[in-house]
Write a protein that holds these residues in place. Structure first.
Motif, mmCIF file in Angstrom:
data_model
loop_
_atom_site.group_PDB
_atom_site.id
_atom_site.type_symbol
_atom_site.label_atom_id
_atom_site.label_comp_id
_atom_site.label_asym_id
_atom_site.label_seq_id
_atom_site.Cartn_x
_atom_site.Cartn_y
_atom_site.Cartn_z
ATOM 1 N N HIS A 23 31.624 33.351 31.859
ATOM 2 C CA HIS A 23 30.802 34.003 31.071
ATOM 3 C C HIS A 23 31.547 35.617 30.903
ATOM 4 O O HIS A 23 31.223 36.301 29.855
ATOM 5 C CB HIS A 23 29.783 34.536 31.818
ATOM 6 C CG HIS A 23 28.728 33.255 31.990
ATOM 7 N ND1 HIS A 23 28.307 32.717 31.044
ATOM 8 C CD2 HIS A 23 28.390 32.884 33.263
ATOM 9 C CE1 HIS A 23 27.408 31.609 31.809
ATOM 10 N NE2 HIS A 23 27.723 31.613 33.214
ATOM 11 N N SER A 81 23.007 47.552 33.984
ATOM 12 C CA SER A 81 22.694 46.128 33.553
ATOM 13 C C SER A 81 21.184 45.925 34.220
ATOM 14 O O SER A 81 20.695 45.132 33.813
ATOM 15 C CB SER A 81 23.685 45.382 33.600
ATOM 16 O OG SER A 81 23.948 44.777 34.726
ATOM 17 N N LEU A 82 20.953 46.192 35.512
ATOM 18 C CA LEU A 82 19.868 45.586 36.204
ATOM 19 C C LEU A 82 18.596 46.535 35.861
ATOM 20 O O LEU A 82 17.585 45.866 36.469
ATOM 21 C CB LEU A 82 20.281 45.773 37.690
ATOM 22 C CG LEU A 82 21.781 45.162 38.122
ATOM 23 C CD1 LEU A 82 21.589 45.339 39.613
ATOM 24 C CD2 LEU A 82 21.573 43.575 37.797
ATOM 25 N N ARG A 85 19.311 49.447 31.197
ATOM 26 C CA ARG A 85 20.633 49.159 30.265
ATOM 27 C C ARG A 85 20.908 50.417 29.586
ATOM 28 O O ARG A 85 21.946 50.195 28.549
ATOM 29 C CB ARG A 85 20.247 48.165 29.404
ATOM 30 C CG ARG A 85 20.139 46.630 30.272
ATOM 31 C CD ARG A 85 20.404 45.463 29.333
ATOM 32 N NE ARG A 85 20.103 44.079 29.922
ATOM 33 C CZ ARG A 85 18.933 43.671 30.317
ATOM 34 N NH1 ARG A 85 17.916 43.834 29.503
ATOM 35 N NH2 ARG A 85 18.901 42.491 30.687
ATOM 36 N N ARG A 105 23.010 41.062 29.543
ATOM 37 C CA ARG A 105 21.751 40.282 29.791
ATOM 38 C C ARG A 105 22.158 39.068 30.899
ATOM 39 O O ARG A 105 21.601 38.576 31.747
ATOM 40 C CB ARG A 105 21.249 39.683 28.398
ATOM 41 C CG ARG A 105 20.764 41.059 27.702
ATOM 42 C CD ARG A 105 20.121 40.598 26.482
ATOM 43 N NE ARG A 105 19.789 41.833 25.743
ATOM 44 C CZ ARG A 105 18.896 42.643 25.808
ATOM 45 N NH1 ARG A 105 17.992 42.415 26.762
ATOM 46 N NH2 ARG A 105 18.605 43.581 24.991
ATOM 47 N N ILE A 106 23.436 38.546 30.382
ATOM 48 C CA ILE A 106 23.884 37.467 31.315
ATOM 49 C C ILE A 106 24.249 37.922 32.594
ATOM 50 O O ILE A 106 23.872 37.394 33.485
ATOM 51 C CB ILE A 106 25.360 36.799 30.552
ATOM 52 C CG1 ILE A 106 24.648 36.022 29.228
ATOM 53 C CG2 ILE A 106 25.928 35.750 31.530
ATOM 54 C CD1 ILE A 106 25.972 35.587 28.488
ATOM 55 N N SER A 108 22.987 40.555 34.036
ATOM 56 C CA SER A 108 21.737 40.841 34.748
ATOM 57 C C SER A 108 21.061 39.632 35.373
ATOM 58 O O SER A 108 20.712 39.605 36.598
ATOM 59 C CB SER A 108 21.006 41.632 33.877
ATOM 60 O OG SER A 108 19.627 41.837 34.507
ATOM 61 N N ASP A 109 20.754 38.859 34.720
ATOM 62 C CA ASP A 109 20.319 37.345 35.263
ATOM 63 C C ASP A 109 21.195 36.905 36.320
ATOM 64 O O ASP A 109 20.511 36.300 37.237
ATOM 65 C CB ASP A 109 20.205 36.412 34.067
ATOM 66 C CG ASP A 109 19.310 36.807 32.996
ATOM 67 O OD1 ASP A 109 18.615 37.479 33.303
ATOM 68 O OD2 ASP A 109 19.564 36.249 31.839
ATOM 69 N N PHE A 110 22.645 36.643 36.218
ATOM 70 C CA PHE A 110 23.594 36.379 37.303
ATOM 71 C C PHE A 110 23.262 37.111 38.480
ATOM 72 O O PHE A 110 22.987 36.696 39.633
ATOM 73 C CB PHE A 110 24.766 36.480 36.963
ATOM 74 C CG PHE A 110 25.965 35.978 37.762
ATOM 75 C CD1 PHE A 110 26.083 34.522 37.871
ATOM 76 C CD2 PHE A 110 26.439 36.711 38.842
ATOM 77 C CE1 PHE A 110 26.880 34.060 38.778
ATOM 78 C CE2 PHE A 110 27.172 36.112 39.738
ATOM 79 C CZ PHE A 110 27.710 34.922 39.659
ATOM 80 N N GLU A 112 20.634 39.104 39.685
ATOM 81 C CA GLU A 112 19.328 38.576 40.051
ATOM 82 C C GLU A 112 19.344 37.310 40.940
ATOM 83 O O GLU A 112 18.525 37.307 41.837
ATOM 84 C CB GLU A 112 18.290 38.677 38.973
ATOM 85 C CG GLU A 112 17.946 39.908 38.219
ATOM 86 C CD GLU A 112 17.335 40.967 38.880
ATOM 87 O OE1 GLU A 112 16.556 40.255 40.107
ATOM 88 O OE2 GLU A 112 17.310 42.148 38.835
ATOM 89 N N ARG A 113 20.036 36.262 40.358
ATOM 90 C CA ARG A 113 20.134 34.881 41.110
ATOM 91 C C ARG A 113 20.898 34.991 42.550
ATOM 92 O O ARG A 113 20.781 34.059 43.193
ATOM 93 C CB ARG A 113 20.571 33.869 40.294
ATOM 94 C CG ARG A 113 19.559 33.801 39.182
ATOM 95 C CD ARG A 113 19.646 32.401 38.431
ATOM 96 N NE ARG A 113 20.982 32.676 37.277
ATOM 97 C CZ ARG A 113 22.183 32.302 37.646
ATOM 98 N NH1 ARG A 113 22.437 31.545 38.688
ATOM 99 N NH2 ARG A 113 23.190 32.555 36.722
ATOM 100 N N ARG A 118 24.327 41.114 44.302
ATOM 101 C CA ARG A 118 23.488 42.449 44.001
ATOM 102 C C ARG A 118 23.909 43.482 44.943
ATOM 103 O O ARG A 118 23.611 44.545 44.757
ATOM 104 C CB ARG A 118 22.155 41.918 43.501
ATOM 105 C CG ARG A 118 21.266 42.913 43.154
ATOM 106 C CD ARG A 118 20.105 42.547 42.564
ATOM 107 N NE ARG A 118 19.009 42.129 43.701
ATOM 108 C CZ ARG A 118 18.904 40.755 43.760
ATOM 109 N NH1 ARG A 118 19.353 39.862 43.212
ATOM 110 N NH2 ARG A 118 18.028 40.585 44.916
#
Length: 232
Positions: A23, A81-82, A85, A105-106, A108-110, A112-113, A118
């Motif tokens: 990414h 980003s978390l 932003r 956004r990509i 942040s989603d990563f 979070e998972r 994190r």
């Protein structure tokens, strides 16, 4: 991709790293480039391989004060980003180089998972905040010569002994007159610690610079060693 040249990415779990890396992309960091502006939403997270990003506070009179440097030991925009932003201050490329970047956004989603990643980012943010606080204390109480030496030591940590920077840029970042930086640079050059040419500083004797610096660089370096040990 040269992402492993950044400390934070290099410390990632291999499986998680392989999932994130597709990414990202590598971009050039150009000296003077503004990558974030106060209260403007950021769209990319930067993990430098080389060069330096300066976090700066813009003043009403048109000047700026540098509060921290980000190089291959860190990231810009990861925590932002978390949450929200939006940048709280400007970020400018002080020394050109390269960075791996991710869409916020990509990214942040990563994050979070992946709880472990994190947590690693939050640990780095603690280090970054401590550097900002140390810089504020240094600017308040230490001499121009000591502050110049601290700045050179931090730059050496990030880019080595060849530093592409003008005295004008340095004076602006430190929030002092150029003549004050010139005086400090002359002391260092006369002592054999550095050599100067137009837009360029070369460190010759690191021990002499360390002897004239305040304790602030040592404190930041101590925090960084703690960070490296924690992330092993």
């Amino acid at each position: 991709m040269r992402a492993h040249e950044n400390f934070l990415l290099g410390q990632m779990d291999a499986v998680v790293f392989d999932e994130l890396l597709p990414h990202g992309s590598v971009v050039k960091l150009t000296s003077g480039e503004v990558i974030a502006e106060t209260r403007v939403e950021i769209d990319r997270v930067y993990f430098p391989h080389s060069g330096i990003i300066s976090c700066v506070v813009a003043l009403t009179g048109g000047g700026v004060i540098e509060t921290a440097m980000i190089g291959r030991d860190g990231a810009f925009g990861a925590a932002l980003s978390l949450d929200g932003r939006r940048a709280f201050n400007d970020a400018v490329v002080q020394v050109g180089g390269e960075a791996t970047v991710f869409d916020t956004r990509i990214f942040s989603d990563f994050a979070e998972r992946h709880v472990g990643f994190r947590r690693q980012l939050m640990t780095y943010e603690q280090f970054h905040l401590a550097e900002v606080q140390q810089t504020a204390a240094c600017n308040a109480v230490h001499t121009v010569l000591a502050r110049t030496c601290r700045w050179l030591l931090r730059m050496y940590d990030l880019v080595g002994d060849e530093i592409a920077i003008t005295q004008e840029s340095l004076s602006q970042m430190m929030g002092i007159r150029r003549t004050s930086v010139t005086d400090a640079a002359r002391v260092l050059q006369n002592s054999g610690a550095i050599t100067l040419s137009r837009g360029h500083v070369r460190i010759i004797d690191l021990s002499k610079i360390s002897a004239l610096a305040c304790e602030c660089h040592a404190n930041v370096a101590r925090n960084y060693r703690w960070l490296r040990h924690r992330e092993r």
